[in-house]
Design an enzyme around this catalytic site. Structure first.
Site, PDB file in Angstrom:
ATOM      1  N   GLU A   3      25.856 -19.269 -10.573  1.00 27.44           N
ATOM      2  CA  GLU A   3      25.670 -20.559  -9.805  1.00 27.44           C
ATOM      3  C   GLU A   3      25.411 -21.716 -10.571  1.00 27.44           C
ATOM      4  O   GLU A   3      26.190 -22.651 -10.846  1.00 27.44           O
ATOM      5  CB  GLU A   3      24.822 -20.018  -8.568  1.00 27.44           C
ATOM      6  CG  GLU A   3      25.042 -19.259  -7.506  1.00 27.44           C
ATOM      7  CD  GLU A   3      24.291 -19.005  -6.240  1.00 27.44           C
ATOM      8  OE1 GLU A   3      24.701 -18.912  -5.128  1.00 27.44           O
ATOM      9  OE2 GLU A   3      23.008 -18.817  -6.504  1.00 27.44           O
ATOM     10  N   ASP A  54      31.480 -11.646   2.535  1.00 30.03           N
ATOM     11  CA  ASP A  54      30.997 -11.733   1.065  1.00 30.03           C
ATOM     12  C   ASP A  54      31.561 -10.506   0.505  1.00 30.03           C
ATOM     13  O   ASP A  54      32.083 -10.367  -0.638  1.00 30.03           O
ATOM     14  CB  ASP A  54      29.321 -11.407   1.221  1.00 30.03           C
ATOM     15  CG  ASP A  54      28.535 -12.608   1.444  1.00 30.03           C
ATOM     16  OD1 ASP A  54      28.924 -13.826   1.099  1.00 30.03           O
ATOM     17  OD2 ASP A  54      27.580 -12.362   2.317  1.00 30.03           O
ATOM     18  N   GLU A  66      27.633 -11.570  -7.578  1.00 23.29           N
ATOM     19  CA  GLU A  66      26.612 -11.799  -6.967  1.00 23.29           C
ATOM     20  C   GLU A  66      26.326 -10.340  -6.044  1.00 23.29           C
ATOM     21  O   GLU A  66      25.418  -9.986  -5.629  1.00 23.29           O
ATOM     22  CB  GLU A  66      26.535 -12.914  -5.944  1.00 23.29           C
ATOM     23  CG  GLU A  66      25.449 -12.946  -4.954  1.00 23.29           C
ATOM     24  CD  GLU A  66      25.400 -14.301  -4.139  1.00 23.29           C
ATOM     25  OE1 GLU A  66      26.552 -14.549  -3.927  1.00 23.29           O
ATOM     26  OE2 GLU A  66      24.272 -14.613  -3.702  1.00 23.29           O
ATOM     27  N   GLU A  67      27.305  -9.926  -5.632  1.00 22.81           N
ATOM     28  CA  GLU A  67      27.635  -8.706  -4.610  1.00 22.81           C
ATOM     29  C   GLU A  67      27.254  -7.347  -5.427  1.00 22.81           C
ATOM     30  O   GLU A  67      27.523  -6.191  -4.617  1.00 22.81           O
ATOM     31  CB  GLU A  67      28.669  -8.656  -3.812  1.00 22.81           C
ATOM     32  CG  GLU A  67      28.958  -9.955  -3.271  1.00 22.81           C
ATOM     33  CD  GLU A  67      27.778 -10.333  -2.138  1.00 22.81           C
ATOM     34  OE1 GLU A  67      27.214  -9.669  -1.592  1.00 22.81           O
ATOM     35  OE2 GLU A  67      27.762 -11.664  -1.805  1.00 22.81           O
ATOM     36  N   ASP A 101      20.316 -11.229  -1.024  1.00 22.85           N
ATOM     37  CA  ASP A 101      20.551 -12.093   0.233  1.00 22.85           C
ATOM     38  C   ASP A 101      21.371 -11.089   1.107  1.00 22.85           C
ATOM     39  O   ASP A 101      21.883  -9.953   0.531  1.00 22.85           O
ATOM     40  CB  ASP A 101      21.620 -12.997  -0.185  1.00 22.85           C
ATOM     41  CG  ASP A 101      21.052 -14.247  -0.917  1.00 22.85           C
ATOM     42  OD1 ASP A 101      19.629 -14.255  -0.780  1.00 22.85           O
ATOM     43  OD2 ASP A 101      21.724 -15.086  -1.505  1.00 22.85           O
ATOM     44  N   LEU A 132      31.557 -15.698  -2.569  1.00 19.46           N
ATOM     45  CA  LEU A 132      31.337 -16.666  -1.269  1.00 19.46           C
ATOM     46  C   LEU A 132      30.283 -17.388  -1.263  1.00 19.46           C
ATOM     47  O   LEU A 132      29.133 -16.686  -0.771  1.00 19.46           O
ATOM     48  CB  LEU A 132      31.356 -15.875  -0.039  1.00 19.46           C
ATOM     49  CG  LEU A 132      32.080 -16.296   1.006  1.00 19.46           C
ATOM     50  CD1 LEU A 132      33.420 -17.230   0.997  1.00 19.46           C
ATOM     51  CD2 LEU A 132      32.225 -15.549   2.406  1.00 19.46           C
ATOM     52  N   ASP A 133      30.019 -18.601  -1.774  1.00 17.86           N
ATOM     53  CA  ASP A 133      28.630 -19.263  -1.907  1.00 17.86           C
ATOM     54  C   ASP A 133      28.560 -19.896  -0.661  1.00 17.86           C
ATOM     55  O   ASP A 133      29.564 -20.628  -0.056  1.00 17.86           O
ATOM     56  CB  ASP A 133      28.847 -20.121  -3.023  1.00 17.86           C
ATOM     57  CG  ASP A 133      27.860 -21.357  -2.981  1.00 17.86           C
ATOM     58  OD1 ASP A 133      26.544 -20.775  -3.213  1.00 17.86           O
ATOM     59  OD2 ASP A 133      27.901 -22.544  -2.888  1.00 17.86           O
ATOM     60  N   ASP A 178      30.224 -15.933  -7.940  1.00 20.73           N
ATOM     61  CA  ASP A 178      29.858 -15.804  -6.615  1.00 20.73           C
ATOM     62  C   ASP A 178      31.095 -16.019  -5.670  1.00 20.73           C
ATOM     63  O   ASP A 178      31.488 -17.013  -5.633  1.00 20.73           O
ATOM     64  CB  ASP A 178      28.794 -16.914  -6.157  1.00 20.73           C
ATOM     65  CG  ASP A 178      28.081 -17.177  -5.108  1.00 20.73           C
ATOM     66  OD1 ASP A 178      28.592 -16.174  -3.932  1.00 20.73           O
ATOM     67  OD2 ASP A 178      27.497 -17.816  -4.696  1.00 20.73           O
TER      68      ASP A 178
END
Ligand code: MN
Ligand code: MN
Length: 360
Positions: free
Chosen positions: A281, A70, A93-94, A64, A117-118, A115
């Protein structure tokens, strides 16, 4: 001011005091809450927060596009949770690979996957975003590797999310029900406001990204078509549709008043079996939902039974009110065993094996 309120720290000490490493788990979750308060303050400032000097427009580890928030939110969680001696490592996630606790700090028996910042595409339009987290046991020795994170979701020792809406809430479970806390900004504490959340078993609300309809599998198309037929169809009642495009916001609505959320497997990008990430998630959301009496499924099996193969693996997620998720699972079974033939409208049948001319 009401003095008898239950703060997050008090609640965690009460729930975890007799568990091995319960103090460390409580400490870790208080650190997660500290990160959440910081991210809440950052998101609440909106456009008043400058872009800073962080990377923009670069794809992150799971493909993404990374937005400045983020990156900052990821740093906030790392800094808040690395120092306390509760963790051996973190997965985000990052970040492409696991983050190891720096040698200046003690390590501990847990792993954190998150995660930061979802729903971050919602930041620009001032719609609720969130943070999702999952705590796993670390049973190895030395530095954890990716493999240590690849545990089925049913082994999670704690999971939850924060939602940054008009109020900031933290919703979590340590395996003893799902509980919601609201941030009292004046005092700086999370206060237990929603003990023992329960998702109603029945619902007339569904959430799905309809723009993907042409890629859906027949059982999903069947379910949605029946909902849309409403009172005149076999369901005999009208349904409402919701779509916020933020997993946290969808989950929160379902916890508050029921509903079903679907990001199903589809044929849009065949090698990709779903959109949402399993480890940080689908798994934590599934634990929160199950602990509140709901179900979380791929359509063909329980999310929490899935053994992850990779840190950033994606998966199909269908979750929410028990009776609806069970029905959607049944439609998948019907389809996989060829029993849904009479139900599928010709519209969804065009490229199906059941078309006579397609048979060989
Ligand atoms: Mn997300
Ligand atoms: Mn994110």
């Amino acid at each position: 001011m009401h003095l008898g309120r239950t703060t997050l720290a008090k609640f965690l000490i009460q729930q975890l005091h007799d568990r091995p490493d319960g103090g460390k788990l409580a400490g870790l979750l208080v650190d997660v809450a500290a990160a959440v308060k910081t991210i809440a303050a950052l998101t609440a400032r909106g456009a008043l927060t400058g872009p800073g000097d962080t990377a923009v427009g670069v794809p992150n580890a799971s493909g993404d596009e990374q937005k400045p928030l983020d990156v900052i939110a990821n740093q906030v969680v790392l800094r808040c949770c690395e120092w306390g001696g509760q963790l051996a490592g973190m997965a985000s996630e990052e970040l492409e690979t696991p983050y190891l606790v720096p040698p200046t700090y003690e390590t501990g028996p847990y792993l954190l996957a998150f995660d930061p910042l979802d729903g971050s595409s919602n930041v620009d339009v001032n719609v609720a975003v969130g943070t999702i987290f999952s705590v796993l046991q670390f049973s190895g020795a030395g530095a954890p590797t990716e493999r240590d994170f690849l545990q089925a979701g049913k082994t999670q020792v704690a999971a939850g999310y924060a939602i940054y809406g008009p109020s900031t809430m933290l919703v979590l479970t340590v395996g003893l029900g799902t509980h919601g806390f609201t941030l009292d900004r004046e005092i700086g504490n999370f206060i237990l406001t929603h003990p023992n959340l329960t998702i109603p078993e029945e619902t007339s609300e569904f959430a799905i990204n309809s723009s993907n309809e042409r890629f859906w599998e027949p059982p999903v198309a069947r379910y949605v078509a029946e909902c849309k037929a409403g009172r005149t169809g076999i369901r005999g009642r009208d349904f409402n549709m919701r779509w916020i495009a933020s997993l946290v916001a969808e989950t929160h609505r379902i916890l508050m008043r029921g509903g079903v959320f679907m990001y199903p497997r589809d044929t849009k990008d065949p090698p990709r079996v779903g959109r949402l990430r399993l480890l940080y998630e689908a798994n934590p959301i599934a634990m929160v939902v199950e602990q509140a009496g709901g179900l979380a499924s791929t359509g063909r099996g329980r999310i929490l039974e899935t053994t992850p193969q990779a840190l950033h693996e994606r998966i199909a997620l269908i979750m929410g009110s028990k009776s609806e998720v069970a029905r959607i699972e049944r439609y998948h079974r019907d389809h996989d065993t060829g029993q849904d033939l009479p139900y599928i409208s010709p519209l969804f049948n065009e490229r199906s094996l059941y078309r006579p001319e397609a048979r060989v």
